[in-house]
Design a protein around this motif. Sequence first.
Motif, PDB file in Angstrom:
ATOM      1  N   LEU A  19      54.065 -11.961 -31.065  1.00 51.83           N
ATOM      2  CA  LEU A  19      54.811 -13.157 -30.647  1.00 51.83           C
ATOM      3  C   LEU A  19      54.269 -14.407 -31.325  1.00 51.83           C
ATOM      4  O   LEU A  19      55.047 -15.278 -31.754  1.00 51.83           O
ATOM      5  CB  LEU A  19      54.787 -13.312 -29.122  1.00 51.83           C
ATOM      6  CG  LEU A  19      55.750 -12.412 -28.377  1.00 51.83           C
ATOM      7  CD1 LEU A  19      55.437 -12.400 -26.883  1.00 51.83           C
ATOM      8  CD2 LEU A  19      57.197 -12.824 -28.623  1.00 51.83           C
ATOM      9  N   LEU A  20      52.951 -14.520 -31.445  1.00 50.48           N
ATOM     10  CA  LEU A  20      52.366 -15.666 -32.142  1.00 50.48           C
ATOM     11  C   LEU A  20      52.771 -15.682 -33.616  1.00 50.48           C
ATOM     12  O   LEU A  20      53.163 -16.723 -34.155  1.00 50.48           O
ATOM     13  CB  LEU A  20      50.846 -15.659 -31.997  1.00 50.48           C
ATOM     14  CG  LEU A  20      50.323 -15.945 -30.586  1.00 50.48           C
ATOM     15  CD1 LEU A  20      48.820 -15.663 -30.509  1.00 50.48           C
ATOM     16  CD2 LEU A  20      50.639 -17.363 -30.163  1.00 50.48           C
ATOM     17  N   CYS A  21      52.677 -14.538 -34.252  1.00 49.61           N
ATOM     18  CA  CYS A  21      53.071 -14.421 -35.663  1.00 49.61           C
ATOM     19  C   CYS A  21      54.563 -14.684 -35.831  1.00 49.61           C
ATOM     20  O   CYS A  21      54.980 -15.426 -36.729  1.00 49.61           O
ATOM     21  CB  CYS A  21      52.707 -13.030 -36.181  1.00 49.61           C
ATOM     22  SG  CYS A  21      53.179 -12.756 -37.895  1.00 49.61           S
ATOM     23  N   PHE A  22      55.359 -14.100 -34.956  1.00 52.99           N
ATOM     24  CA  PHE A  22      56.809 -14.247 -35.033  1.00 52.99           C
ATOM     25  C   PHE A  22      57.210 -15.710 -34.873  1.00 52.99           C
ATOM     26  O   PHE A  22      58.019 -16.224 -35.642  1.00 52.99           O
ATOM     27  CB  PHE A  22      57.474 -13.380 -33.953  1.00 52.99           C
ATOM     28  CG  PHE A  22      58.955 -13.254 -34.115  1.00 52.99           C
ATOM     29  CD1 PHE A  22      59.480 -12.325 -34.992  1.00 52.99           C
ATOM     30  CD2 PHE A  22      59.818 -14.055 -33.394  1.00 52.99           C
ATOM     31  CE1 PHE A  22      60.852 -12.203 -35.160  1.00 52.99           C
ATOM     32  CE2 PHE A  22      61.186 -13.947 -33.546  1.00 52.99           C
ATOM     33  CZ  PHE A  22      61.709 -13.016 -34.434  1.00 52.99           C
ATOM     34  N   PRO A  28      61.103 -19.038 -37.711  1.00 56.08           N
ATOM     35  CA  PRO A  28      61.647 -20.157 -38.495  1.00 56.08           C
ATOM     36  C   PRO A  28      62.389 -19.675 -39.754  1.00 56.08           C
ATOM     37  O   PRO A  28      63.421 -20.230 -40.130  1.00 56.08           O
ATOM     38  CB  PRO A  28      60.413 -20.978 -38.866  1.00 56.08           C
ATOM     39  CG  PRO A  28      59.407 -20.637 -37.817  1.00 56.08           C
ATOM     40  CD  PRO A  28      59.676 -19.188 -37.462  1.00 56.08           C
ATOM     41  N   TRP A  29      61.877 -18.643 -40.359  1.00 57.61           N
ATOM     42  CA  TRP A  29      62.495 -18.076 -41.564  1.00 57.61           C
ATOM     43  C   TRP A  29      63.850 -17.465 -41.226  1.00 57.61           C
ATOM     44  O   TRP A  29      64.845 -17.707 -41.920  1.00 57.61           O
ATOM     45  CB  TRP A  29      61.522 -17.058 -42.158  1.00 57.61           C
ATOM     46  CG  TRP A  29      62.000 -16.291 -43.335  1.00 57.61           C
ATOM     47  CD1 TRP A  29      62.262 -16.767 -44.589  1.00 57.61           C
ATOM     48  CD2 TRP A  29      62.263 -14.880 -43.380  1.00 57.61           C
ATOM     49  NE1 TRP A  29      62.658 -15.740 -45.406  1.00 57.61           N
ATOM     50  CE2 TRP A  29      62.664 -14.567 -44.687  1.00 57.61           C
ATOM     51  CE3 TRP A  29      62.167 -13.860 -42.441  1.00 57.61           C
ATOM     52  CZ2 TRP A  29      62.998 -13.280 -45.078  1.00 57.61           C
ATOM     53  CZ3 TRP A  29      62.493 -12.580 -42.843  1.00 57.61           C
ATOM     54  CH2 TRP A  29      62.909 -12.304 -44.138  1.00 57.61           C
ATOM     55  N   LEU A  30      63.915 -16.659 -40.148  1.00 58.15           N
ATOM     56  CA  LEU A  30      65.174 -16.024 -39.760  1.00 58.15           C
ATOM     57  C   LEU A  30      66.225 -17.053 -39.343  1.00 58.15           C
ATOM     58  O   LEU A  30      67.395 -16.936 -39.698  1.00 58.15           O
ATOM     59  CB  LEU A  30      64.960 -15.027 -38.622  1.00 58.15           C
ATOM     60  CG  LEU A  30      64.290 -13.709 -38.969  1.00 58.15           C
ATOM     61  CD1 LEU A  30      63.998 -12.913 -37.700  1.00 58.15           C
ATOM     62  CD2 LEU A  30      65.123 -12.898 -39.943  1.00 58.15           C
ATOM     63  N   LYS A  31      65.816 -18.052 -38.565  1.00 58.64           N
ATOM     64  CA  LYS A  31      66.767 -19.063 -38.091  1.00 58.64           C
ATOM     65  C   LYS A  31      67.356 -19.878 -39.234  1.00 58.64           C
ATOM     66  O   LYS A  31      68.495 -20.324 -39.152  1.00 58.64           O
ATOM     67  CB  LYS A  31      66.100 -20.005 -37.090  1.00 58.64           C
ATOM     68  CG  LYS A  31      66.065 -19.442 -35.705  1.00 58.64           C
ATOM     69  CD  LYS A  31      65.607 -20.390 -34.619  1.00 58.64           C
ATOM     70  CE  LYS A  31      65.220 -21.765 -35.000  1.00 58.64           C
ATOM     71  NZ  LYS A  31      64.733 -22.585 -33.898  1.00 58.64           N
ATOM     72  N   ALA A  32      66.580 -20.066 -40.284  1.00 60.15           N
ATOM     73  CA  ALA A  32      67.047 -20.865 -41.425  1.00 60.15           C
ATOM     74  C   ALA A  32      67.961 -20.069 -42.356  1.00 60.15           C
ATOM     75  O   ALA A  32      68.664 -20.648 -43.180  1.00 60.15           O
ATOM     76  CB  ALA A  32      65.842 -21.392 -42.214  1.00 60.15           C
ATOM     77  N   MET A  33      67.963 -18.761 -42.214  1.00 61.51           N
ATOM     78  CA  MET A  33      68.745 -17.895 -43.094  1.00 61.51           C
ATOM     79  C   MET A  33      70.216 -17.879 -42.711  1.00 61.51           C
ATOM     80  O   MET A  33      70.577 -18.173 -41.575  1.00 61.51           O
ATOM     81  CB  MET A  33      68.247 -16.450 -43.013  1.00 61.51           C
ATOM     82  CG  MET A  33      66.902 -16.187 -43.551  1.00 61.51           C
ATOM     83  SD  MET A  33      66.466 -14.455 -43.246  1.00 61.51           S
ATOM     84  CE  MET A  33      66.774 -13.811 -44.860  1.00 61.51           C
ATOM     85  N   ASP A  34      71.014 -17.451 -43.658  1.00 60.80           N
ATOM     86  CA  ASP A  34      72.401 -17.096 -43.378  1.00 60.80           C
ATOM     87  C   ASP A  34      72.360 -15.998 -42.303  1.00 60.80           C
ATOM     88  O   ASP A  34      71.508 -15.099 -42.378  1.00 60.80           O
ATOM     89  CB  ASP A  34      73.023 -16.566 -44.674  1.00 60.80           C
ATOM     90  CG  ASP A  34      74.393 -15.984 -44.471  1.00 60.80           C
ATOM     91  OD1 ASP A  34      75.355 -16.755 -44.409  1.00 60.80           O
ATOM     92  OD2 ASP A  34      74.482 -14.735 -44.359  1.00 60.80           O
ATOM     93  N   ALA A  38      69.859 -12.671 -42.118  1.00 63.23           N
ATOM     94  CA  ALA A  38      68.860 -12.504 -41.058  1.00 63.23           C
ATOM     95  C   ALA A  38      69.019 -11.135 -40.398  1.00 63.23           C
ATOM     96  O   ALA A  38      68.031 -10.426 -40.174  1.00 63.23           O
ATOM     97  CB  ALA A  38      68.992 -13.625 -40.029  1.00 63.23           C
ATOM     98  N   GLN A  39      70.267 -10.755 -40.098  1.00 63.79           N
ATOM     99  CA  GLN A  39      70.504  -9.434 -39.491  1.00 63.79           C
ATOM    100  C   GLN A  39      70.141  -8.319 -40.473  1.00 63.79           C
ATOM    101  O   GLN A  39      69.639  -7.267 -40.069  1.00 63.79           O
ATOM    102  CB  GLN A  39      71.961  -9.296 -39.035  1.00 63.79           C
ATOM    103  CG  GLN A  39      72.331 -10.210 -37.895  1.00 63.79           C
ATOM    104  CD  GLN A  39      71.637  -9.866 -36.581  1.00 63.79           C
ATOM    105  OE1 GLN A  39      70.866  -8.925 -36.472  1.00 63.79           O
ATOM    106  NE2 GLN A  39      71.916 -10.657 -35.564  1.00 63.79           N
TER     107      GLN A  39
END
Length: 167
Positions: A19-22, A28-34, A38-39
Amino acid sequence: MSPEILFQIHLVLGYVAWLLCFRAYIWPWLKAMDPLEAQRAIATLHSFRFFGLVFVLPGVVGHLPAGFATFAAYGDFATGLLALLALLSVRAGPLFRLLVVAFNLVGALDILIDYYRASQLGLPAVAGELGATYAIPVLYVPLLMITHAAAFYLLLRPRIGGAREAR
């Protein structure tokens, strides 16, 4: 300390560390992606769940409680196959989305049912019988469950700016 307590500590700390790493790096990386990409990244991680079949590979695990290994192995295998099918259908828009929903539902339910069955069958007390597969529930499964939650969030969040469905 008993094997049961050690296993539970490992499991909880596996979730804390992931959870800390995520939160710091992956989310942040997944949320910024298309959304599709991300999926796709999450599906790629879950496509390796065929590895769960190791629970039924003779000689790898010891004597696990009856009824745990087979269910866990084939639940992982089904999730991995669905994730691979999702990756193969990435250009098929609605089919990709359907398979993303499917592998996340099957995978999350598999993990929840495995936790329940492990607890009911006394697996934590004999966790050493997992042998080489001990790392799966304490290191790999927490990340899988966290990414299932992230995938559901990404599926349900409103799309801004007409994000692409398929590439």
